[in-house]
Enzyme design. Structure first.
Site, PDB file in Angstrom:
ATOM      1  N   GLY A 142      63.929  78.677 -66.183  1.00 17.55           N
ATOM      2  CA  GLY A 142      63.951  79.043 -67.600  1.00 17.55           C
ATOM      3  C   GLY A 142      65.339  79.436 -68.076  1.00 17.55           C
ATOM      4  O   GLY A 142      65.753  79.094 -69.188  1.00 17.55           O
ATOM      5  N   LYS A 156      57.047  68.057 -70.587  1.00 15.79           N
ATOM      6  CA  LYS A 156      56.837  68.693 -71.891  1.00 15.79           C
ATOM      7  C   LYS A 156      58.015  68.573 -72.842  1.00 15.79           C
ATOM      8  O   LYS A 156      59.103  69.086 -72.569  1.00 15.79           O
ATOM      9  CB  LYS A 156      56.564  70.173 -71.668  1.00 15.79           C
ATOM     10  CG  LYS A 156      55.148  70.481 -71.325  1.00 15.79           C
ATOM     11  CD  LYS A 156      54.921  71.918 -71.649  1.00 15.79           C
ATOM     12  CE  LYS A 156      53.541  72.401 -71.470  1.00 15.79           C
ATOM     13  NZ  LYS A 156      53.572  73.840 -71.214  1.00 15.79           N
ATOM     14  N   ARG A 215      66.417  81.516 -52.455  1.00 16.69           N
ATOM     15  CA  ARG A 215      66.950  82.498 -53.420  1.00 16.69           C
ATOM     16  C   ARG A 215      67.581  83.691 -52.710  1.00 16.69           C
ATOM     17  O   ARG A 215      68.508  84.304 -53.240  1.00 16.69           O
ATOM     18  CB  ARG A 215      65.848  82.978 -54.357  1.00 16.69           C
ATOM     19  CG  ARG A 215      65.492  81.924 -55.372  1.00 16.69           C
ATOM     20  CD  ARG A 215      64.464  82.423 -56.334  1.00 16.69           C
ATOM     21  NE  ARG A 215      64.259  81.426 -57.378  1.00 16.69           N
ATOM     22  CZ  ARG A 215      63.202  81.392 -58.171  1.00 16.69           C
ATOM     23  NH1 ARG A 215      62.265  82.296 -58.045  1.00 16.69           N
ATOM     24  NH2 ARG A 215      63.099  80.478 -59.090  1.00 16.69           N
ATOM     25  N   GLY A 270      64.410  74.202 -61.115  1.00 15.83           N
ATOM     26  CA  GLY A 270      63.022  73.748 -61.231  1.00 15.83           C
ATOM     27  C   GLY A 270      62.791  72.429 -60.521  1.00 15.83           C
ATOM     28  O   GLY A 270      63.238  72.226 -59.399  1.00 15.83           O
TER      29      GLY A 270
HETATM   30  P1  AMP Z   1      58.344  69.961 -66.501  1.00 10.40           P
HETATM   31  O1  AMP Z   1      57.645  71.168 -65.923  1.00 10.40           O
HETATM   32  O2  AMP Z   1      58.103  69.775 -67.953  1.00 10.40           O
HETATM   33  O3  AMP Z   1      59.803  69.879 -66.110  1.00 10.40           O
HETATM   34  O4  AMP Z   1      57.653  68.711 -65.824  1.00 10.40           O
HETATM   35  C1  AMP Z   1      57.706  68.437 -64.454  1.00 10.40           C
HETATM   36  C2  AMP Z   1      56.468  67.660 -64.086  1.00 10.40           C
HETATM   37  O5  AMP Z   1      56.376  66.522 -64.930  1.00 10.40           O
HETATM   38  C3  AMP Z   1      56.452  67.132 -62.671  1.00 10.40           C
HETATM   39  O6  AMP Z   1      55.454  67.804 -61.956  1.00 10.40           O
HETATM   40  C4  AMP Z   1      56.107  65.652 -62.845  1.00 10.40           C
HETATM   41  O7  AMP Z   1      55.096  65.232 -61.967  1.00 10.40           O
HETATM   42  C5  AMP Z   1      55.608  65.566 -64.262  1.00 10.40           C
HETATM   43  N1  AMP Z   1      55.833  64.267 -64.882  1.00 10.40           N
HETATM   44  C6  AMP Z   1      56.988  63.588 -64.972  1.00 10.40           C
HETATM   45  N2  AMP Z   1      56.802  62.403 -65.584  1.00 10.40           N
HETATM   46  C7  AMP Z   1      55.512  62.322 -65.891  1.00 10.40           C
HETATM   47  C8  AMP Z   1      54.695  61.328 -66.533  1.00 10.40           C
HETATM   48  N3  AMP Z   1      55.218  60.181 -66.969  1.00 10.40           N
HETATM   49  N4  AMP Z   1      53.389  61.591 -66.695  1.00 10.40           N
HETATM   50  C9  AMP Z   1      52.846  62.753 -66.247  1.00 10.40           C
HETATM   51  N5  AMP Z   1      53.558  63.729 -65.638  1.00 10.40           N
HETATM   52  C10 AMP Z   1      54.876  63.519 -65.460  1.00 10.40           C
END
Ligand code: AMP
Length: 422
Positions: free
Chosen positions: A391, A215, A48, A368
């Site tokens: 974000g 999520k 950054r 991210g």
């Molecule tokens: P996010 O913060 O919502 O962008 O999610 C990113 C995280 O989702 C990463 O750390 C991944 O390890 C996790 N992730 C991706 N696919 C899966 C899955 N099928 N089950 C559990 N965790 C997941």
């Protein structure tokens, strides 16, 4: 790539290149919120800081003096770093790294907009740079207090906004400040708006959006907005299983947000109504737990055995997604296809990352985890743009108003002779 026209205003924003900088002091808002090794007191990734260098060099070489500022972490507001509390949040470590990267001394202020900052700012000469202490040491920063914004503004002649990762926050150094100083976008902010905004408003067609991560709740707004812009939408990662369940699939112990099943159904209906093809993984790599060392099995994503969870897209899904990407002109990607941090479940994410590096495709990677993944695979230089925002990128993709962009004045019109009228 076309210059971004802001959605809510439909005209260009004032740029640092529109400012007459010679002999002026510029307050520059950067995103120096870098990851730290707290025990060692060192920066673990100075990316950054490096991202801010083009604007800093531009300002210095055009005869300005730079007063850089940023927040770092979540200190307790009102506590000064000279006590024991908040020491770990001091920007001193950032100042040292910035000085090394720039090859110039960086004068470090002991406060944010207090006596020490005023003294240093007053003595600052063209071509010199100073750094204020952590903006969040002052309660007025997050409260967007006009008095604090006014105190910051009193240090400089112009304000330049370059902290793309922070423009979704209406804080004093991001939004309030623009009421007191002539303000403009820095080169990093312009680049982010140009690439992400350009991909959404005037993409090289067809536009394929790829969303993943864990999520659904974080990304419903993004899906809603992208369905109106994209020709195809690929959903992978943990969030795919809420959609698969909403379609009547049996997802075993996979991630699912039951309170988002209705929203997922609404998105499936919306995609159908708009004629946007929505791709979900037909198969998955599954195991009993999201840990390393287990032998994953390939399962039908619509019939996952009880006690098993989908942790990556399967080989058929990966091939299907890759062939959709091959036909794209522009790809916007946010979120991994599986638990990419573990080698067993990184294949789907790796295949997507590889496919978007096709030189024919304009590829935009949201910040991210997808940015981390593209770096992990060593492909960063082979995509068109990797966003520095997390974000902020999501809110931009959602089509939401970004306070730190909306507050910037319009770009001045130039007449035929090149004279600027504000
Ligand atoms: P996010 O913060 O919502 O962008 O999610 C990113 C995280 O989702 C990463 O750390 C991944 O390890 C996790 N992730 C991706 N696919 C899966 C899955 N099928 N089950 C559990 N965790 C997941």
């Amino acid at each position: 790539m076309p210059v971004h026209k802001n959605r809510e205003t439909s005209f260009d924003k004032m740029s640092v290149s529109d400012l007459e900088l010679r002999g002026k002091k510029v307050l520059l808002r950067c995103d120096f919120n870098v990851p730290l090794d707290r025990a060692a007191g060192t920066i673990t990734d100075a990316g950054r800081i490096a991202a801010a260098l083009p604007t800093i060099r531009y300002l210095l070489s055009n005869g300005a003096a730079v007063i850089a500022c940023s927040h770092l972490g979540r200190p307790s507001p009102g506590e000064k770093p000279d006590g024991n509390r908040n020491r770990e949040f001091s920007l001193e470590v950032v100042g040292k790294s910035l000085s090394e990267l720039l090859g110039l001394p960086v004068k470090m202020s002991r406060d944010v907009a207090g006596e020490d900052s005023r003294r240093l700012a007053k003595a600052l000469r063209p071509g010199e740079i100073m750094l204020l202490e952590n903006l969040r040491f002052e309660p007025g920063e997050e409260a967007n207090d006009p008095e604090f914004a006014r105190a910051l503004a009193s240090l400089a002649d112009f304000f330049v906004e370059d902290a793309f990762g922070c423009v979704h926050r209406a804080h004093a150094s991001i939004e309030g400040i623009s009421r007191f100083l002539l303000s403009a976008a820095g080169l990093l902010l312009e680049k982010e708006l140009k690439y992400i905004g350009g991909a959404l408003t005037e993409p090289k067609p067809p536009l394929v959006a790829i969303l993943g991560g864990s999520k659904v709740s974080d990304k419903i707004g993004v899906i809603d907005n992208l369905l109106e812009k994209a020709n195809a939408l690929i959903i992978g990662g943990g969030m795919a299983y809420t959609f698969i369940k909403a379609r009547g699939g049996k997802i075993g112990a996979s991630l699912c947000e039951d309170d988002k099943l209705d929203a997922a159904r609404d998105m499936l209906v919306k995609a159908q109504r708009l004629g946007v093809k929505l791709w979900l993984p037909v198969d998955s790599l599954a195991a009993a737990r999201p840990d390393g060392g287990l032998e994953p099995v390939v399962v039908n994503s619509y019939d996952i055995p009880d006690g098993m969870m989908g942790l990556d897209i399967g080989p058929r899904a990966a091939n299907e997604f890759v062939s959709v990407i091959k036909d794209a002109g522009t790809v916007v990607w946010n979120g991994p296809m599986g638990v990419f941090e573990l080698p067993e479940y990184s294949n789907g994410t790796r295949m997507i990352a590889g496919a978007i590096t096709d030189p024919y495709i304009v590829s935009i990677v949201g910040g991210g985890d997808s940015a981390a993944a593209i770096r992990q695979f060593g492909l960063e230089r082979r995509v068109t743009h990797v966003s520095t925002g997390g974000g902020a990128t999501l809110e931009f993709l959602e089509g939401r108003k970004l306070p730190g962009v909306a507050c910037l004045p319009d770009r001045p019109r130039r007449d035929i002779q090149g004279a600027v009228s504000l």
